[in-house]
Design an enzyme around this catalytic site. Structure first.
Site, mmCIF file in Angstrom:
data_model
loop_
_atom_site.group_PDB
_atom_site.id
_atom_site.type_symbol
_atom_site.label_atom_id
_atom_site.label_comp_id
_atom_site.label_asym_id
_atom_site.label_seq_id
_atom_site.Cartn_x
_atom_site.Cartn_y
_atom_site.Cartn_z
ATOM 1 N N LYS A 9 0.753 -1.416 0.017
ATOM 2 C CA LYS A 9 0.303 0.006 -0.223
ATOM 3 C C LYS A 9 0.690 1.406 -0.030
ATOM 4 O O LYS A 9 2.033 0.858 0.469
ATOM 5 C CB LYS A 9 -0.983 0.090 1.044
ATOM 6 C CG LYS A 9 -1.597 -1.017 1.123
ATOM 7 C CD LYS A 9 -3.078 -0.877 2.166
ATOM 8 C CE LYS A 9 -4.040 -2.371 2.373
ATOM 9 N NZ LYS A 9 -5.065 -2.161 3.554
ATOM 10 N N TYR A 49 -12.228 -2.920 -3.592
ATOM 11 C CA TYR A 49 -12.849 -2.989 -2.271
ATOM 12 C C TYR A 49 -14.501 -3.152 -2.635
ATOM 13 O O TYR A 49 -14.654 -2.527 -1.365
ATOM 14 C CB TYR A 49 -12.183 -2.142 -1.754
ATOM 15 C CG TYR A 49 -11.147 -1.875 -0.856
ATOM 16 C CD1 TYR A 49 -10.629 -3.084 -0.485
ATOM 17 C CD2 TYR A 49 -10.023 -1.193 -1.310
ATOM 18 C CE1 TYR A 49 -9.275 -3.560 0.193
ATOM 19 C CE2 TYR A 49 -8.321 -1.112 -0.853
ATOM 20 C CZ TYR A 49 -8.302 -2.581 0.056
ATOM 21 O OH TYR A 49 -7.292 -3.451 0.606
ATOM 22 N N PHE A 57 -15.208 2.765 7.535
ATOM 23 C CA PHE A 57 -13.773 3.564 7.422
ATOM 24 C C PHE A 57 -13.451 3.085 5.521
ATOM 25 O O PHE A 57 -12.204 3.792 4.654
ATOM 26 C CB PHE A 57 -13.127 2.597 7.511
ATOM 27 C CG PHE A 57 -13.018 1.214 6.870
ATOM 28 C CD1 PHE A 57 -12.694 0.543 5.766
ATOM 29 C CD2 PHE A 57 -13.998 -0.033 7.871
ATOM 30 C CE1 PHE A 57 -13.289 -1.424 5.667
ATOM 31 C CE2 PHE A 57 -14.026 -1.116 7.299
ATOM 32 C CZ PHE A 57 -14.033 -1.740 6.186
ATOM 33 N N ARG A 85 -1.434 -14.458 3.634
ATOM 34 C CA ARG A 85 -2.954 -14.040 4.944
ATOM 35 C C ARG A 85 -1.548 -14.017 6.093
ATOM 36 O O ARG A 85 -1.804 -13.070 6.954
ATOM 37 C CB ARG A 85 -3.761 -14.424 4.839
ATOM 38 C CG ARG A 85 -4.625 -14.134 3.853
ATOM 39 C CD ARG A 85 -5.114 -12.631 3.761
ATOM 40 N NE ARG A 85 -6.225 -12.695 4.285
ATOM 41 C CZ ARG A 85 -6.180 -11.121 4.726
ATOM 42 N NH1 ARG A 85 -6.279 -10.760 3.788
ATOM 43 N NH2 ARG A 85 -8.006 -11.050 6.097
ATOM 44 N N THR A 91 -5.663 -6.931 10.291
ATOM 45 C CA THR A 91 -5.969 -6.371 9.704
ATOM 46 C C THR A 91 -5.078 -4.661 10.471
ATOM 47 O O THR A 91 -4.132 -4.081 10.027
ATOM 48 C CB THR A 91 -7.302 -6.058 9.931
ATOM 49 O OG1 THR A 91 -7.806 -7.190 9.060
ATOM 50 C CG2 THR A 91 -7.783 -4.781 8.993
ATOM 51 N N ARG A 102 2.092 -6.477 8.940
ATOM 52 C CA ARG A 102 1.589 -5.258 9.890
ATOM 53 C C ARG A 102 1.990 -5.018 11.265
ATOM 54 O O ARG A 102 2.045 -4.538 11.782
ATOM 55 C CB ARG A 102 0.450 -6.178 9.869
ATOM 56 C CG ARG A 102 -0.332 -5.596 8.690
ATOM 57 C CD ARG A 102 -1.909 -6.182 8.308
ATOM 58 N NE ARG A 102 -2.739 -5.919 6.941
ATOM 59 C CZ ARG A 102 -3.693 -6.579 5.967
ATOM 60 N NH1 ARG A 102 -4.500 -7.449 7.761
ATOM 61 N NH2 ARG A 102 -4.087 -6.693 5.395
ATOM 62 N N ASN A 112 -2.653 -0.079 7.100
ATOM 63 C CA ASN A 112 -1.707 -1.413 7.692
ATOM 64 C C ASN A 112 -1.210 -1.577 6.424
ATOM 65 O O ASN A 112 -0.679 -3.133 6.483
ATOM 66 C CB ASN A 112 -3.068 -1.581 7.503
ATOM 67 C CG ASN A 112 -4.140 -2.206 6.632
ATOM 68 O OD1 ASN A 112 -3.228 -1.523 5.664
ATOM 69 N ND2 ASN A 112 -4.508 -2.857 7.258
ATOM 70 N N HIS A 115 -2.422 -5.622 1.367
ATOM 71 C CA HIS A 115 -3.000 -6.033 1.464
ATOM 72 C C HIS A 115 -2.833 -7.727 0.940
ATOM 73 O O HIS A 115 -1.931 -7.723 -0.368
ATOM 74 C CB HIS A 115 -4.015 -5.516 -0.117
ATOM 75 C CG HIS A 115 -4.910 -6.706 -0.171
ATOM 76 N ND1 HIS A 115 -6.279 -6.785 -0.099
ATOM 77 C CD2 HIS A 115 -5.341 -7.270 -1.715
ATOM 78 C CE1 HIS A 115 -7.259 -7.280 -0.254
ATOM 79 N NE2 HIS A 115 -6.476 -7.529 -1.600
ATOM 80 N N GLU A 126 -9.270 -10.257 -8.053
ATOM 81 C CA GLU A 126 -8.103 -9.503 -8.305
ATOM 82 C C GLU A 126 -7.396 -9.621 -9.345
ATOM 83 O O GLU A 126 -6.480 -8.299 -9.197
ATOM 84 C CB GLU A 126 -7.499 -9.072 -6.123
ATOM 85 C CG GLU A 126 -9.043 -8.847 -5.067
ATOM 86 C CD GLU A 126 -8.116 -9.191 -4.462
ATOM 87 O OE1 GLU A 126 -7.251 -9.733 -3.849
ATOM 88 O OE2 GLU A 126 -9.599 -9.263 -3.131
HETATM 89 P P1 IDP Z 1 -7.495 -7.479 5.223
HETATM 90 O O1 IDP Z 1 -7.172 -5.918 4.573
HETATM 91 O O2 IDP Z 1 -7.141 -7.653 6.925
HETATM 92 O O3 IDP Z 1 -8.021 -8.163 4.400
HETATM 93 P P2 IDP Z 1 -10.329 -5.989 5.655
HETATM 94 O O4 IDP Z 1 -11.274 -5.970 6.844
HETATM 95 O O5 IDP Z 1 -10.928 -7.017 4.240
HETATM 96 O O6 IDP Z 1 -9.054 -6.020 6.316
HETATM 97 O O7 IDP Z 1 -9.823 -4.437 5.372
HETATM 98 C C1 IDP Z 1 -10.062 -3.724 4.550
HETATM 99 C C2 IDP Z 1 -8.818 -2.899 4.276
HETATM 100 O O8 IDP Z 1 -9.777 -2.213 4.926
HETATM 101 C C3 IDP Z 1 -7.753 -2.584 5.312
HETATM 102 O O9 IDP Z 1 -6.791 -3.371 5.207
HETATM 103 C C4 IDP Z 1 -7.339 -2.131 6.016
HETATM 104 O O10 IDP Z 1 -6.876 -1.620 5.367
HETATM 105 C C5 IDP Z 1 -9.741 -0.764 6.041
HETATM 106 N N1 IDP Z 1 -10.549 -0.837 6.944
HETATM 107 C C6 IDP Z 1 -10.601 -2.087 7.815
HETATM 108 N N2 IDP Z 1 -11.272 -1.654 9.006
HETATM 109 C C7 IDP Z 1 -11.203 -0.871 9.425
HETATM 110 C C8 IDP Z 1 -11.410 0.322 9.980
HETATM 111 O O11 IDP Z 1 -12.222 0.080 11.039
HETATM 112 N N3 IDP Z 1 -10.933 1.026 9.768
HETATM 113 C C9 IDP Z 1 -10.211 1.559 9.261
HETATM 114 N N4 IDP Z 1 -9.781 0.899 8.060
HETATM 115 C C10 IDP Z 1 -9.925 0.185 7.902
HETATM 116 MG MG MG Z 2 -10.357 -8.204 3.353
#
Ligand code: IDP
Ligand code: MG
Length: 156
Positions: A9, A49, A57, A85, A91, A102, A112, A115, A126
């Site tokens: 990212k 997304y 968010f 993963r 996350t 992370r 974070n 992805h 994707e």
């Molecule tokens: P992942 O990337 O670990 O699969 P997901 O729940 O799919 O997590 O969320 C996608 C992305 O959205 C996360 O990597 C993060 O950048 C962002 N994200 C998810 N939850 C939050 C939140 O509560 N606050 C801010 N950003 C979030």
């Molecule tokens: Mg995800």
């Protein structure tokens, strides 16, 4: 064999962490079969997304992902999706275990770093979004004979 979509990212690129993160995948034995630096257009970020549309968010997320260049990679290996993963960690940087990408490189809950596709279906979808035909280059590596046990004819 599986191929997964990994995105380093904007925060990973800006913080100069690309090499260290790529090294982790290479050291693990996973193979980089596609790699490009790009600035994600808003339409692509929204498609990628789409499952998060409507969440609080979401606007921040697509804004962040389009704010500066990212490094997109196709990463291949036996069980590559789940392995990547696990290597990424939870996350939120604040919660991710030490030893994960992370967990080791970030503290933020939205910046974070990385992805990774979360299922074979997501990976297929994707990879097609981010790589054109011919941009994923599957190739044999000399080290594969030592990365995988091939005694039974298939990688183990
Ligand atoms: P992942 O990337 O670990 O699969 P997901 O729940 O799919 O997590 O969320 C996608 C992305 O959205 C996360 O990597 C993060 O950048 C962002 N994200 C998810 N939850 C939050 C939140 O509560 N606050 C801010 N950003 C979030
Ligand atoms: Mg995800």
């Amino acid at each position: 064999m599986e191929t997964t979509l990994i995105i380093l990212k904007p925060d990973a690129v800006q913080r100069g962490l690309m090499g260290r993160i790529i090294s982790r995948f290479e050291e693990k034995g996973l193979q980089i079969v596609g790699c490009k630096l790009m600035q994600i257009p808003m339409s692509l970020a929204e498609t990628h997304y789409k499952d998060h549309k409507g969440k609080p968010f979401y606007p921040g997320l697509v804004g962040f992902m389009t704010s500066a260049p990212v490094l997109v990679m196709a990463v291949r290996g036996l069980g590559a999706i789940a392995i990547a993963r696990k290597m990424m960690g939870a996350t939120f940087g604040s919660k991710a275990e030490p030893g994960t990408i992370r967990g080791d490189f970030g503290v933020s809950n939205s910046f974070n770093l990385i992805h990774g596709s979360d299922s074979p279906e997501a990976a297929a979808r994707e990879l097609e979004l981010f790589f054109q035909k011919g941009e994923v280059v599957e190739h044999k590596r000399a080290i594969d004979a030592w990365v995988y046990d091939m005694a039974k004819g298939s990688p183990e």
